[in-house]
Write a protein that holds these residues in place. Structure first.
Motif, PDB file in Angstrom:
ATOM      1  N   GLY A 116      75.576 -22.975  77.847  1.00 53.87           N
ATOM      2  CA  GLY A 116      76.270 -23.359  76.813  1.00 53.87           C
ATOM      3  C   GLY A 116      75.710 -23.350  75.258  1.00 53.87           C
ATOM      4  O   GLY A 116      76.123 -23.967  74.215  1.00 53.87           O
ATOM      5  N   GLN A 117      74.483 -22.842  75.278  1.00 50.94           N
ATOM      6  CA  GLN A 117      73.619 -22.807  73.939  1.00 50.94           C
ATOM      7  C   GLN A 117      73.463 -21.477  73.415  1.00 50.94           C
ATOM      8  O   GLN A 117      73.688 -20.592  74.043  1.00 50.94           O
ATOM      9  CB  GLN A 117      72.393 -23.581  74.344  1.00 50.94           C
ATOM     10  CG  GLN A 117      72.652 -25.162  74.787  1.00 50.94           C
ATOM     11  CD  GLN A 117      71.433 -25.846  74.727  1.00 50.94           C
ATOM     12  OE1 GLN A 117      70.396 -25.627  74.058  1.00 50.94           O
ATOM     13  NE2 GLN A 117      71.318 -26.962  75.515  1.00 50.94           N
ATOM     14  N   GLY A 118      72.910 -21.468  72.226  1.00 52.49           N
ATOM     15  CA  GLY A 118      72.420 -20.079  71.767  1.00 52.49           C
ATOM     16  C   GLY A 118      71.255 -19.632  72.060  1.00 52.49           C
ATOM     17  O   GLY A 118      70.511 -20.301  73.238  1.00 52.49           O
ATOM     18  N   LEU A 119      70.402 -18.722  71.606  1.00 49.76           N
ATOM     19  CA  LEU A 119      69.157 -18.086  72.256  1.00 49.76           C
ATOM     20  C   LEU A 119      67.929 -18.814  71.505  1.00 49.76           C
ATOM     21  O   LEU A 119      68.052 -18.817  70.165  1.00 49.76           O
ATOM     22  CB  LEU A 119      69.359 -16.571  72.067  1.00 49.76           C
ATOM     23  CG  LEU A 119      69.898 -15.532  72.940  1.00 49.76           C
ATOM     24  CD1 LEU A 119      71.423 -15.998  72.598  1.00 49.76           C
ATOM     25  CD2 LEU A 119      69.842 -14.147  72.527  1.00 49.76           C
ATOM     26  N   GLU A 120      67.115 -19.049  72.292  1.00 46.96           N
ATOM     27  CA  GLU A 120      65.690 -19.358  71.712  1.00 46.96           C
ATOM     28  C   GLU A 120      65.000 -18.591  71.673  1.00 46.96           C
ATOM     29  O   GLU A 120      64.463 -17.818  72.942  1.00 46.96           O
ATOM     30  CB  GLU A 120      65.322 -20.751  72.428  1.00 46.96           C
ATOM     31  CG  GLU A 120      66.097 -21.689  72.685  1.00 46.96           C
ATOM     32  CD  GLU A 120      65.788 -23.004  73.695  1.00 46.96           C
ATOM     33  OE1 GLU A 120      66.201 -22.904  75.000  1.00 46.96           O
ATOM     34  OE2 GLU A 120      64.637 -23.514  73.284  1.00 46.96           O
ATOM     35  N   PHE A 121      64.182 -18.007  70.734  1.00 48.51           N
ATOM     36  CA  PHE A 121      63.253 -17.098  70.661  1.00 48.51           C
ATOM     37  C   PHE A 121      61.926 -17.397  71.555  1.00 48.51           C
ATOM     38  O   PHE A 121      61.453 -18.772  71.473  1.00 48.51           O
ATOM     39  CB  PHE A 121      62.526 -16.913  69.137  1.00 48.51           C
ATOM     40  CG  PHE A 121      61.346 -15.960  69.005  1.00 48.51           C
ATOM     41  CD1 PHE A 121      60.239 -16.677  68.818  1.00 48.51           C
ATOM     42  CD2 PHE A 121      61.028 -14.716  69.300  1.00 48.51           C
ATOM     43  CE1 PHE A 121      58.984 -16.160  68.483  1.00 48.51           C
ATOM     44  CE2 PHE A 121      60.263 -14.277  68.857  1.00 48.51           C
ATOM     45  CZ  PHE A 121      59.024 -14.805  68.794  1.00 48.51           C
ATOM     46  N   LEU A 122      61.275 -16.723  72.328  1.00 54.51           N
ATOM     47  CA  LEU A 122      60.111 -17.148  73.048  1.00 54.51           C
ATOM     48  C   LEU A 122      58.984 -16.397  72.589  1.00 54.51           C
ATOM     49  O   LEU A 122      57.936 -17.023  72.196  1.00 54.51           O
ATOM     50  CB  LEU A 122      60.401 -16.684  74.608  1.00 54.51           C
ATOM     51  CG  LEU A 122      61.535 -17.590  75.227  1.00 54.51           C
ATOM     52  CD1 LEU A 122      61.682 -16.983  76.736  1.00 54.51           C
ATOM     53  CD2 LEU A 122      61.068 -18.851  75.154  1.00 54.51           C
ATOM     54  N   ALA A 156      85.380 -13.951  74.154  1.00 55.31           N
ATOM     55  CA  ALA A 156      83.856 -14.026  74.273  1.00 55.31           C
ATOM     56  C   ALA A 156      83.443 -15.253  73.744  1.00 55.31           C
ATOM     57  O   ALA A 156      83.840 -15.821  72.813  1.00 55.31           O
ATOM     58  CB  ALA A 156      83.340 -12.854  74.011  1.00 55.31           C
ATOM     59  N   MET A 157      81.990 -15.241  73.840  1.00 52.62           N
ATOM     60  CA  MET A 157      81.191 -16.210  73.043  1.00 52.62           C
ATOM     61  C   MET A 157      80.709 -15.306  71.737  1.00 52.62           C
ATOM     62  O   MET A 157      80.367 -14.151  72.183  1.00 52.62           O
ATOM     63  CB  MET A 157      79.987 -16.883  73.564  1.00 52.62           C
ATOM     64  CG  MET A 157      80.338 -17.834  74.730  1.00 52.62           C
ATOM     65  SD  MET A 157      80.638 -19.408  73.916  1.00 52.62           S
ATOM     66  CE  MET A 157      79.255 -19.874  73.214  1.00 52.62           C
ATOM     67  N   TYR A 158      80.850 -15.971  70.699  1.00 52.96           N
ATOM     68  CA  TYR A 158      80.298 -15.129  69.459  1.00 52.96           C
ATOM     69  C   TYR A 158      79.089 -15.930  68.925  1.00 52.96           C
ATOM     70  O   TYR A 158      79.285 -17.201  68.556  1.00 52.96           O
ATOM     71  CB  TYR A 158      81.416 -14.986  68.491  1.00 52.96           C
ATOM     72  CG  TYR A 158      82.660 -13.941  68.911  1.00 52.96           C
ATOM     73  CD1 TYR A 158      83.533 -14.229  69.627  1.00 52.96           C
ATOM     74  CD2 TYR A 158      82.498 -12.613  68.145  1.00 52.96           C
ATOM     75  CE1 TYR A 158      84.512 -13.304  70.160  1.00 52.96           C
ATOM     76  CE2 TYR A 158      83.232 -11.678  68.618  1.00 52.96           C
ATOM     77  CZ  TYR A 158      84.366 -11.781  69.609  1.00 52.96           C
ATOM     78  OH  TYR A 158      84.933 -10.963  69.906  1.00 52.96           O
ATOM     79  N   PHE A 159      78.033 -15.325  68.537  1.00 54.70           N
ATOM     80  CA  PHE A 159      76.801 -15.615  68.035  1.00 54.70           C
ATOM     81  C   PHE A 159      76.655 -15.197  66.530  1.00 54.70           C
ATOM     82  O   PHE A 159      76.455 -14.175  66.426  1.00 54.70           O
ATOM     83  CB  PHE A 159      75.594 -15.584  68.931  1.00 54.70           C
ATOM     84  CG  PHE A 159      75.647 -16.315  70.153  1.00 54.70           C
ATOM     85  CD1 PHE A 159      76.013 -15.676  71.364  1.00 54.70           C
ATOM     86  CD2 PHE A 159      75.303 -17.645  70.157  1.00 54.70           C
ATOM     87  CE1 PHE A 159      76.264 -16.144  72.380  1.00 54.70           C
ATOM     88  CE2 PHE A 159      75.442 -18.357  71.330  1.00 54.70           C
ATOM     89  CZ  PHE A 159      76.066 -17.856  72.686  1.00 54.70           C
ATOM     90  N   GLY A 189      72.819 -19.250  66.020  1.00 56.90           N
ATOM     91  CA  GLY A 189      73.596 -20.474  66.154  1.00 56.90           C
ATOM     92  C   GLY A 189      73.937 -20.649  67.495  1.00 56.90           C
ATOM     93  O   GLY A 189      73.680 -19.998  68.446  1.00 56.90           O
ATOM     94  N   ALA A 190      74.656 -21.811  67.530  1.00 56.52           N
ATOM     95  CA  ALA A 190      74.818 -22.368  69.034  1.00 56.52           C
ATOM     96  C   ALA A 190      75.916 -21.438  69.878  1.00 56.52           C
ATOM     97  O   ALA A 190      76.343 -21.889  70.877  1.00 56.52           O
ATOM     98  CB  ALA A 190      75.116 -23.766  69.052  1.00 56.52           C
ATOM     99  N   GLY A 191      76.811 -20.805  68.632  1.00 56.80           N
ATOM    100  CA  GLY A 191      77.846 -20.232  69.571  1.00 56.80           C
ATOM    101  C   GLY A 191      79.366 -20.492  69.275  1.00 56.80           C
ATOM    102  O   GLY A 191      79.552 -21.876  69.269  1.00 56.80           O
ATOM    103  N   THR A 192      80.149 -19.793  69.458  1.00 52.97           N
ATOM    104  CA  THR A 192      81.658 -20.264  69.362  1.00 52.97           C
ATOM    105  C   THR A 192      82.382 -19.375  70.632  1.00 52.97           C
ATOM    106  O   THR A 192      82.314 -18.220  70.590  1.00 52.97           O
ATOM    107  CB  THR A 192      82.337 -19.833  68.060  1.00 52.97           C
ATOM    108  OG1 THR A 192      81.744 -20.484  67.019  1.00 52.97           O
ATOM    109  CG2 THR A 192      83.814 -20.124  67.992  1.00 52.97           C
ATOM    110  N   ARG A 193      83.144 -20.232  71.189  1.00 54.88           N
ATOM    111  CA  ARG A 193      83.631 -19.518  72.463  1.00 54.88           C
ATOM    112  C   ARG A 193      85.430 -19.080  71.794  1.00 54.88           C
ATOM    113  O   ARG A 193      86.068 -20.186  71.687  1.00 54.88           O
ATOM    114  CB  ARG A 193      83.655 -20.471  73.717  1.00 54.88           C
ATOM    115  CG  ARG A 193      84.729 -19.846  74.765  1.00 54.88           C
ATOM    116  CD  ARG A 193      84.494 -20.729  75.978  1.00 54.88           C
ATOM    117  NE  ARG A 193      83.373 -21.110  76.484  1.00 54.88           N
ATOM    118  CZ  ARG A 193      82.328 -20.178  77.148  1.00 54.88           C
ATOM    119  NH1 ARG A 193      82.808 -19.050  77.501  1.00 54.88           N
ATOM    120  NH2 ARG A 193      81.468 -20.546  77.511  1.00 54.88           N
ATOM    121  N   LEU A 194      85.673 -17.970  71.929  1.00 50.34           N
ATOM    122  CA  LEU A 194      86.938 -17.602  71.434  1.00 50.34           C
ATOM    123  C   LEU A 194      87.788 -17.117  72.629  1.00 50.34           C
ATOM    124  O   LEU A 194      87.423 -16.497  73.631  1.00 50.34           O
ATOM    125  CB  LEU A 194      86.793 -16.220  70.667  1.00 50.34           C
ATOM    126  CG  LEU A 194      88.107 -15.495  70.076  1.00 50.34           C
ATOM    127  CD1 LEU A 194      88.799 -16.517  69.053  1.00 50.34           C
ATOM    128  CD2 LEU A 194      87.839 -14.301  69.443  1.00 50.34           C
TER     129      LEU A 194
END
Lengths: 115, 113
Positions: free
Chosen positions: A40-46, B88-91, B104-109
């Protein structure tokens, strides 16, 4: 042509075990990135590789995480002594060049579950 | 440090209608790129659209367009004639001079038939 591939697609491991994740970038792409995506989160750079230069490891969360890449080929991300908080999807991306202008092409990711 | 904020965790649109997804970012750089990526359940991140910061003209790709407001550091995505396959999820993502891309944390559409 072939896109970025990653293996395995899914990995379940017990807490404390080591795991190795593999990324095959698009042929000819000099830049390679690893990201972590928690649920449920965004991407974290590694970590970031560019050709034969020293990698940018600034995103690695702890010394249990390491990655290797030989030249412009396959990369492996290793997580030692896995913890439950390591459960996530690990995404790899490659890019034709490191400059800001180029988009990153992503693989399908490896879903890691630590039990 | 650069940060990207998507204030809408979830959005819903009726099929064939238009929806706008919001994104703001914070940076002190003048040269950078902004991206919208789509992530369907397959997990594959797919580039939807890209905007160069030095270009005043908003990028457009078929049914997808952006409203780039550089002074306001805003980068919204408009999807016209929404289709079921757009769900989808949009980032939103920022790429500056650092090696990494900030997401960003994303938006679920959700697209309703």
């Amino acid at each position: 042509g072939a896109g970025v591939s990653q293996s395995p697609s899914n990995k379940v491991t017990e807490k404390g075990k080591d795991v190795e994740l593999r990324c095959d970038p698009i042929s000819g792409h000099t830049a390679l990135y690893w990201y972590r995506q928690r649920l449920g989160q965004g991407l974290e750079f590694l970590i970031y590789f560019q050709g034969n230069s020293a990698p940018d490891k600034s995103g690695l969360p702890s010394d249990r995480f390491s990655a290797e890449r030989t030249g412009e080929s396959v990369s492996t991300l290793t997580i030692q002594r896995t913890q439950q908080e390591d459960s996530a999807v690990y995404l790899c991306a490659s890019s034709p060049a490191p400059t800001v202008a180029y988009e990153q092409y992503f693989g399908p990711g490896t879903r890691l579950t630590v039990t | 440090a650069q940060t990207v904020t998507q204030s809408q965790p979830e959005m819903s649109v009726q099929e064939a209608e238009t929806v706008t997804l919001s994104c703001t970012y914070d940076t002190s750089e003048s040269d950078y790129y902004l991206f919208w990526y789509k992530q369907p359940p397959s997990r594959q991140m797919i580039l939807v659209i890209r905007q160069e910061a030095y270009k005043q003209q908003n990028a457009t790709e078929n049914r997808f367009s952006v409203n780039f407001q550089k002074a306001a550091k805003s980068f919204s995505l408009k999807i016209s004639d929404s289709q079921l396959g757009d769900a989808a999820m949009y980032f939103c993502a920022y790429k500056g001079n650092n090696n990494d891309m900030r997401f960003g944390a994303g938006t679920r559409l959700t697209v309703k038939p």
